[in-house]
Design a protein around this motif. Structure first.
Motif, mmCIF file in Angstrom:
data_model
loop_
_atom_site.group_PDB
_atom_site.id
_atom_site.type_symbol
_atom_site.label_atom_id
_atom_site.label_comp_id
_atom_site.label_asym_id
_atom_site.label_seq_id
_atom_site.Cartn_x
_atom_site.Cartn_y
_atom_site.Cartn_z
ATOM 1 N N ARG A 11 2.912 0.481 -10.358
ATOM 2 C CA ARG A 11 1.861 -0.469 -10.544
ATOM 3 C C ARG A 11 0.626 0.133 -9.521
ATOM 4 O O ARG A 11 -0.389 -0.615 -10.038
ATOM 5 N N SER A 15 -3.563 0.178 -10.964
ATOM 6 C CA SER A 15 -4.106 -0.231 -10.180
ATOM 7 C C SER A 15 -5.427 0.540 -10.244
ATOM 8 O O SER A 15 -6.229 0.574 -10.446
ATOM 9 N N ILE B 22 2.693 4.830 1.366
ATOM 10 C CA ILE B 22 1.323 3.884 0.918
ATOM 11 C C ILE B 22 0.938 3.831 1.654
ATOM 12 O O ILE B 22 -1.256 3.988 0.506
ATOM 13 N N ASP B 255 2.997 -5.743 -0.390
ATOM 14 C CA ASP B 255 3.630 -6.159 -1.311
ATOM 15 C C ASP B 255 2.935 -6.953 -2.842
ATOM 16 O O ASP B 255 2.373 -7.029 -3.921
ATOM 17 N N ILE B 258 0.094 -5.104 -3.961
ATOM 18 C CA ILE B 258 -0.565 -3.641 -5.134
ATOM 19 C C ILE B 258 0.331 -4.841 -5.712
ATOM 20 O O ILE B 258 -0.215 -4.409 -7.265
ATOM 21 N N ALA B 259 1.329 -5.569 -6.448
ATOM 22 C CA ALA B 259 1.066 -6.307 -7.331
ATOM 23 C C ALA B 259 0.347 -7.112 -8.098
ATOM 24 O O ALA B 259 0.105 -7.443 -9.240
ATOM 25 N N GLU B 261 -3.028 -6.547 -7.751
ATOM 26 C CA GLU B 261 -4.209 -4.557 -7.834
ATOM 27 C C GLU B 261 -5.048 -5.424 -6.689
ATOM 28 O O GLU B 261 -6.255 -5.256 -7.137
ATOM 29 N N TYR B 263 -4.503 -4.144 -3.851
ATOM 30 C CA TYR B 263 -4.972 -3.900 -2.536
ATOM 31 C C TYR B 263 -5.809 -2.151 -2.425
ATOM 32 O O TYR B 263 -6.735 -2.544 -0.706
ATOM 33 N N GLU B 264 -6.504 -1.701 -3.415
ATOM 34 C CA GLU B 264 -7.647 -0.541 -2.576
ATOM 35 C C GLU B 264 -8.544 -2.380 -2.458
ATOM 36 O O GLU B 264 -9.127 -1.792 -1.464
ATOM 37 N N ASP B 265 -8.935 -3.138 -2.932
ATOM 38 C CA ASP B 265 -10.386 -2.629 -2.493
ATOM 39 C C ASP B 265 -10.287 -4.424 -1.219
ATOM 40 O O ASP B 265 -11.438 -4.422 -0.667
#
Lengths: 135, 351
Positions: A11, A15, B22, B255, B258-259, B261, B263-265
């Protein structure tokens, strides 16, 4: 079947790849990452940029209207202006202010009603012309 | 809506080391974003050091009647980590001798610990100025044996702090589970009925707000005004203060990020909103967090990441406040969650 560990890896990879793809689209007109660079406009014209951001910040402060009301107005205008950066910003801003999705959608309808109303009210011009030429 | 903890489902993010891995990889490893250590070095705030100890926060167990989407504890009915009476006795010894003015009980749902009442009764005799219990509200309505909790809290002059993610049913139930809103409203009304949260009442009732998704909390004072207006108009409910808390990217929230999408933002949002003023007052500088099994941590988040205090004293059995307070605070990228914007702590904003 992957071990569970790999699912998160997968995932994350998806991403990251998605963002790489977006980054490669730098030759397109809109890149979500450009929003973070908005402040940089000041670098090429410090005085005007600074004045703009001071003004912008002041506009959105609590005043005769609440910051919440201003956020909803901004969201509606973002849609009528069809500005992707603004929609991104003011959707997030609305969530941060506890504005519900129902309130947001009503604001968008206000914008849409004015846009369609502005189109339709010109129908009167058409009617006037028809009446004059063929009445 | 989750019904089981990450631990129960065997999710790899139940492993604290995997979470830390992570948080140190990707955008922080490739230099796209600065690590938290590098960021606080910019303002000469590294290493982060404690100030005077003010708050003892004790986590009496991870068991909870709810399974909230973004719980940093990964709490739920399936968690069996519960503080024993023996460890509680060690805690009581510390509470009787501490220089801290605030005792803060948390969980899970602390009320589910079988020795919760006995512990509160004993702890309330120690003369601590502010005795907080973090209640999820629904526990008060979960079972008959909890119905008298408002009276119990009142009897021991407990300061109740409760989670309430929104003043609407839809947003609350989305985050905390079906039916949570209605039960929370009923519990708040019951707390009001015994005097909690009323203007000028010494029975303190505060609410905690944390965002329902991948965004930061808004201005605490404005949110408080909106919450007060809506809860009063719709349900006649009153409370004292609202604390706006940022979701930290650990456990279930990590979780989710990440799921979905995000996370980065989300990490970009946290780093962009970094406020060095918040670093000076971040809660790990005046708090010690104690886990259900007696280990000592800089905060409840470090507890969930298994990051024990960087001190030769690591367990409550050998507690020595002076030695523990002379330590460097353990940090990682999740710490950006407490320094974004106006800052975030268990007592709300800090800057």
């Amino acid at each position: 079947m992957f071990p569970v560990r790999n699912w998160t890896e997968l995932r994350l990879t998806i991403s990251l790849d998605r963002n790489k793809i977006i980054a490669k689209m730098a030759d397109s007109y809109y890149d979500p990452k450009d929003l973070r660079k908005f402040g940089k406009i000041t670098e090429w014209s410090e005085e005007l940029g600074t004045k703009f951001f001071d003004y912008y910040g002041k506009v959105f402060e609590e005043g005769a209207l609440t910051a919440r009301e201003k956020s909803l107005i901004a969201l509606a205008v973002s849609h009528t202006e069809q500005c992707p950066y603004c929609i991104d910003s003011y959707t997030k801003d609305g969530l941060q202010k506890g504005i519900t999705k129902e309130e947001m959608m009503e604001a968008v309808h206000v914008g849409a009603a004015i846009k369609s109303g502005a189109t339709l009210v010109h129908g009167v011009m058409m009617m006037n012309k028809v009446n004059k030429l063929d009445g | 809506m989750a019904t089981k903890s990450l631990k129960k489902t065997g999710n790899e993010l139940a492993d604290a080391n995997r979470q830390l891995e992570i948080l140190s990889n990707g955008i922080f490893k490739n230099g796209e974003l600065p690590t938290f250590a590098d960021k606080i070095k910019e303002t000469q705030q590294f290493p982060l050091r404690p100030r005077k100890l003010e708050i003892l926060q004790i986590n009496v167990g991870y068991m909870c009647n709810q399974v909230c989407d973004h719980c940093h504890v990964d709490a739920g009915p399936d968690r069996k980590e519960i503080m024993t009476w023996e460890t509680m006795e060690l805690c009581l010894e510390v509470i009787r001798n501490t220089g801290a003015h605030t005792l803060d009980l948390t969980g899970g749902a602390p009320e589910m610990n079988p020795n919760f009442r006995r512990f509160v009764e004993e702890a309330s005799k120690a003369g601590i100025k502010d005795f907080i219990v973090r209640s999820n509200l629904t526990i008060i309505r979960a079972n008959k044996k909890y119905y008298d909790l408002p009276e119990f809290f009142k009897k021991h002059n407990v300061h109740v702090i409760s989670s309430m993610p929104h003043w609407t049913k839809g947003k609350t139930d989305k985050q905390r589970g079906d039916g949570v809103f209605d039960k929370s409203i009923k519990a708040l009304q019951e707390l009001n009925a015994v005097g909690y949260g009323m203007p000028d009442s010494e029975l303190r009732l505060d609410l905690v707000y944390n965002p329902s998704g991948a965004f930061l909390p808004g201005d605490q004072a404005s949110m408080e005004k909106d919450f007060k207006k809506a809860l009063m108009e719709d349900f006649g409910i009153q409370f004292h203060n609202l604390f706006a808390i940022t979701n930290l990217p650990i456990a279930r929230f990590l979780d989710y990020l990440i799921a979905s999408e995000n996370y980065e933002d989300y990490m970009y949002q946290l780093v962009d909103a970094y406020n060095p003023m918040a670093v000076a007052n971040v809660m790990c500088t005046n708090t010690i967090s104690i886990s259900w099994d007696g280990w000592l941590y800089d905060c409840d988040f470090n507890q969930m990441l298994g990051l024990k205090v960087n001190s030769k004293i690591k367990h409550i059995a050998n507690y020595n406040e002076e030695i523990i307070n002379n330590r460097n605070i353990v940090i990682s990228q999740h710490c950006y969650g407490c320094t974004a914007g106006a800052g975030s702590s268990c007592q709300g904003t800090v800057a």
